[in-house]
Design an enzyme around this catalytic site. Sequence first.
Site, PDB file in Angstrom:
ATOM      1  N   LYS A 183       0.935  -1.329   0.183  1.00  0.00           N
ATOM      2  CA  LYS A 183       0.192  -0.103   0.069  1.00  0.00           C
ATOM      3  C   LYS A 183       0.791   1.298  -0.140  1.00  0.00           C
ATOM      4  O   LYS A 183       1.887   1.354   0.903  1.00  0.00           O
ATOM      5  CB  LYS A 183      -0.919  -0.050   1.358  1.00  0.00           C
ATOM      6  CG  LYS A 183      -1.630   1.305   1.658  1.00  0.00           C
ATOM      7  CD  LYS A 183      -2.528   1.306   2.810  1.00  0.00           C
ATOM      8  CE  LYS A 183      -3.342   2.623   3.099  1.00  0.00           C
ATOM      9  NZ  LYS A 183      -3.969   2.665   4.317  1.00  0.00           N
ATOM     10  N   ASP A 203      -2.758  10.293   3.652  1.00  0.00           N
ATOM     11  CA  ASP A 203      -3.968   9.713   3.973  1.00  0.00           C
ATOM     12  C   ASP A 203      -4.909  10.872   4.851  1.00  0.00           C
ATOM     13  O   ASP A 203      -4.720  10.812   6.051  1.00  0.00           O
ATOM     14  CB  ASP A 203      -3.986   8.293   4.512  1.00  0.00           C
ATOM     15  CG  ASP A 203      -5.430   7.916   4.708  1.00  0.00           C
ATOM     16  OD1 ASP A 203      -6.481   8.351   4.266  1.00  0.00           O
ATOM     17  OD2 ASP A 203      -5.491   6.782   5.669  1.00  0.00           O
ATOM     18  N   LYS A 252     -10.226  12.604   8.312  1.00  0.00           N
ATOM     19  CA  LYS A 252      -9.605  12.487   9.629  1.00  0.00           C
ATOM     20  C   LYS A 252      -9.431  13.396  10.506  1.00  0.00           C
ATOM     21  O   LYS A 252      -9.370  14.655   9.871  1.00  0.00           O
ATOM     22  CB  LYS A 252      -8.076  11.819   9.552  1.00  0.00           C
ATOM     23  CG  LYS A 252      -7.944  10.412   9.043  1.00  0.00           C
ATOM     24  CD  LYS A 252      -6.591   9.851   8.828  1.00  0.00           C
ATOM     25  CE  LYS A 252      -6.375   8.778   8.194  1.00  0.00           C
ATOM     26  NZ  LYS A 252      -6.923   7.627   9.269  1.00  0.00           N
ATOM     27  N   ASP A 309       1.789   6.398   5.207  1.00  0.00           N
ATOM     28  CA  ASP A 309       0.827   5.753   4.686  1.00  0.00           C
ATOM     29  C   ASP A 309       1.273   5.053   3.584  1.00  0.00           C
ATOM     30  O   ASP A 309       0.551   3.879   2.960  1.00  0.00           O
ATOM     31  CB  ASP A 309      -0.493   6.156   4.730  1.00  0.00           C
ATOM     32  CG  ASP A 309      -1.674   5.218   4.994  1.00  0.00           C
ATOM     33  OD1 ASP A 309      -1.391   4.307   5.772  1.00  0.00           O
ATOM     34  OD2 ASP A 309      -2.781   5.423   4.508  1.00  0.00           O
ATOM     35  N   ASP A 333     -12.134   6.658   3.965  1.00  0.00           N
ATOM     36  CA  ASP A 333     -10.883   6.624   4.713  1.00  0.00           C
ATOM     37  C   ASP A 333     -10.375   5.030   4.842  1.00  0.00           C
ATOM     38  O   ASP A 333      -9.071   4.789   5.477  1.00  0.00           O
ATOM     39  CB  ASP A 333     -11.194   6.977   6.360  1.00  0.00           C
ATOM     40  CG  ASP A 333      -9.752   7.467   6.938  1.00  0.00           C
ATOM     41  OD1 ASP A 333      -8.616   7.164   6.312  1.00  0.00           O
ATOM     42  OD2 ASP A 333      -9.932   7.473   8.209  1.00  0.00           O
ATOM     43  N   GLU A 377      -9.361   3.408   2.661  1.00  0.00           N
ATOM     44  CA  GLU A 377      -9.022   3.514   1.094  1.00  0.00           C
ATOM     45  C   GLU A 377      -7.836   2.365   0.995  1.00  0.00           C
ATOM     46  O   GLU A 377      -7.605   2.108  -0.338  1.00  0.00           O
ATOM     47  CB  GLU A 377      -8.373   4.903   0.888  1.00  0.00           C
ATOM     48  CG  GLU A 377      -6.862   5.265   1.317  1.00  0.00           C
ATOM     49  CD  GLU A 377      -6.699   5.106   2.648  1.00  0.00           C
ATOM     50  OE1 GLU A 377      -7.702   5.127   3.330  1.00  0.00           O
ATOM     51  OE2 GLU A 377      -5.681   4.888   3.117  1.00  0.00           O
ATOM     52  N   ARG A 387      -7.467  -0.692   1.455  1.00  0.00           N
ATOM     53  CA  ARG A 387      -8.034  -1.935   1.065  1.00  0.00           C
ATOM     54  C   ARG A 387      -8.611  -1.949  -0.288  1.00  0.00           C
ATOM     55  O   ARG A 387      -8.580  -2.837  -1.170  1.00  0.00           O
ATOM     56  CB  ARG A 387      -9.356  -2.747   2.183  1.00  0.00           C
ATOM     57  CG  ARG A 387     -10.311  -1.675   2.107  1.00  0.00           C
ATOM     58  CD  ARG A 387     -11.043  -1.875   3.560  1.00  0.00           C
ATOM     59  NE  ARG A 387     -10.535  -1.237   4.755  1.00  0.00           N
ATOM     60  CZ  ARG A 387     -11.324  -1.419   5.866  1.00  0.00           C
ATOM     61  NH1 ARG A 387     -12.327  -2.227   6.093  1.00  0.00           N
ATOM     62  NH2 ARG A 387     -10.435  -0.944   6.856  1.00  0.00           N
TER      63      ARG A 387
HETATM   64  N1  BES Z   1      -4.021   4.624   6.909  1.00  0.00           N
HETATM   65  C1  BES Z   1      -5.166   4.555   8.026  1.00  0.00           C
HETATM   66  C2  BES Z   1      -4.584   3.218   9.124  1.00  0.00           C
HETATM   67  C3  BES Z   1      -3.512   3.881   9.821  1.00  0.00           C
HETATM   68  C4  BES Z   1      -4.143   4.577  11.065  1.00  0.00           C
HETATM   69  C5  BES Z   1      -2.254   3.545   9.872  1.00  0.00           C
HETATM   70  C6  BES Z   1      -3.037   4.786  11.992  1.00  0.00           C
HETATM   71  C7  BES Z   1      -1.418   4.206  10.907  1.00  0.00           C
HETATM   72  C8  BES Z   1      -1.651   4.927  11.787  1.00  0.00           C
HETATM   73  C9  BES Z   1      -6.186   3.523   7.159  1.00  0.00           C
HETATM   74  O1  BES Z   1      -6.339   3.953   5.779  1.00  0.00           O
HETATM   75  C10 BES Z   1      -7.332   3.932   7.929  1.00  0.00           C
HETATM   76  O2  BES Z   1      -7.816   5.157   7.916  1.00  0.00           O
HETATM   77  N2  BES Z   1      -8.132   2.955   8.415  1.00  0.00           N
HETATM   78  C11 BES Z   1      -9.396   3.218   9.134  1.00  0.00           C
HETATM   79  C12 BES Z   1     -10.508   2.086   8.553  1.00  0.00           C
HETATM   80  C13 BES Z   1     -11.687   2.314   9.157  1.00  0.00           C
HETATM   81  C14 BES Z   1     -12.377   3.849   8.506  1.00  0.00           C
HETATM   82  C15 BES Z   1     -12.631   1.296   8.656  1.00  0.00           C
HETATM   83  C16 BES Z   1      -8.957   3.379  10.746  1.00  0.00           C
HETATM   84  O3  BES Z   1      -8.130   2.323  11.094  1.00  0.00           O
HETATM   85  O4  BES Z   1      -9.854   4.039  11.307  1.00  0.00           O
HETATM   86 ZN    ZN Z   2      -4.597   4.763   4.965  1.00  0.00          ZN
HETATM   87 ZN    ZN Z   3      -7.622   5.919   5.691  1.00  0.00          ZN
END
Ligand code: BES
Ligand code: ZN
Ligand code: ZN
Length: 503
Positions: free
Chosen positions: A268, A273, A280, A291, A350, A352, A354
């Site tokens: 990825k 992000d 966020k 990210d 968010d 994204e 996946r």
């Molecule tokens: N890039 C983030 C995950 C992340 C968060 C990595 C903090 C490192 C530190 C990912 O794209 C994300 O935002 N995931 C969401 C998924 C949710 C919306 C189902 C999350 O983990 O909150």
């Molecule tokens: Zn992300």
């Molecule tokens: Zn995200």
Amino acid sequence: MDIDIVASPPTGVEADVLAFPVPDPVVLPPSGQEIDRLVEGRLAHLIEDGELKGSRGRLTLLHSDGRLQAHRVAAAGVGERDETDADSLRTAAAAVARRASEIGARTVAWVLEENGLPVGASDQARAVVDGIALGPYYAGRWKTKADDDEERTRELERLILCGPGAEAVAEEARRANVIARWTNRCRDLVNAPANELTPARLTEWAEATASELPSARFESIGGDEIREAGMGALAAVGQGSTNPPQLMTIRYEPEGARKEFVLGLIGKAITFDAGGLSLKPADKLDEMKSDMGGGAAVLAATAAIAELGIPLRVLTVVPASENMPGGRAFRPGDIITSLSGKTIEVTNTDAEGRLILADALWHARQNGATHLVDLATLTGAMVVAMGDFYAGVFGNDAAWVEDVRAAGEAVGDHVWPWPLHETYRRHLHSTFADMKNSSEHRQGAPIYAARFLQEFVGEGPWAHLDIAGTAYLERGRGDYYSTPGATGYGVRLLTELAQRLTQ
Ligand code: BES
Ligand code: ZN
Ligand code: ZN
């Protein structure tokens, strides 16, 4: 950093610092005793006075005043003897390298020997190379002047491994050095800010890097070509930014590799992000430049594998994009068609990672990868669950997941297995499309994300590493990663995995 191997006794080695490991409670190894004799018992005095200790990461440095060929002697604590492992040696070696670098030393010699530590000679050598190469990494390259309290640490010029066992592990040490160098290049990419490292710039780096590698071919598509190629998920994530998305592919096909096995490495690479329209919060948003840690790791690992000439076919696929809000951004509620043909209702922009991986995994499988590993900073919940030391691994094939886990554990990229089960599939259920990208429930988020990816891996083994906690540190870890920022997680693991697959 160069590596030299010296068979002569450590007392005759020329270096700025001559280091050897000491356990807690302190026992001088044979070479330490010989060094102590030459420095007229000064080490023994320090031990008696309680100034020279063996606790993990503790360092005692003294000048040899011409009594040895080396200018200084360093006793590097590794902690309790029976609990000493490769990580203790990495931490001890990193402490030596950081101090050496601070005082302007350029050459460190390390004594490898039968010192009674429960770590084999070749693992010791690899760990010392890791510690010396990764420990002094400097993340402040945008500073015009180093902070007063923070001497700019620099890579050492030379590591000399000495002692009776050194020659036998010379090759291992040299290979570890190549891998550590690519690990630090990975860290450079991950630490780079999103205004510098856009998807296009990452693609340029990958192309320039691949052009120097033996038996490697590079291809990329960008912008509209991505939607035209049918990658509706990657295109949707990328459409909100003025910096267009990219999809990079590197094929490493060395002579002598078996043809029926192709290791697919997918990473990825969200260069920033923001969360998209599911924006966020501002807190720690700066960290979302990292990210792309999965993409950087698979690119750097591919480079290490090719530089080492590991005879294994590798297909590396990196989808790169920003995830931005804006007038063109994809929306919650949008229904997109992925490369596989499956449709996805976007319930949270968010989630994204996946989405871009869905297209990249499918693309890797379509292009002949037989065994897939993806690396992704995928969920915040993984950080909450496992912190900064273990990545979580998921997969559809127990033996393949175990190969990945064992490779990581052997080289210091720690991995902990997580479950997948069909019962989790119901959380992907959408009223409108084949599935949705995010569940409204917070529980089990890393598993739901992995279960989503599973829809796009096709037939054959696949393992997914959620490296959200390990790729980028909010604060130092108190070991050989003593400062915040990128770790290069995954480069060592993937290179070791590739090596093991040839055996
Ligand atoms: N890039 C983030 C995950 C992340 C968060 C990595 C903090 C490192 C530190 C990912 O794209 C994300 O935002 N995931 C969401 C998924 C949710 C919306 C189902 C999350 O983990 O909150
Ligand atoms: Zn992300
Ligand atoms: Zn995200």
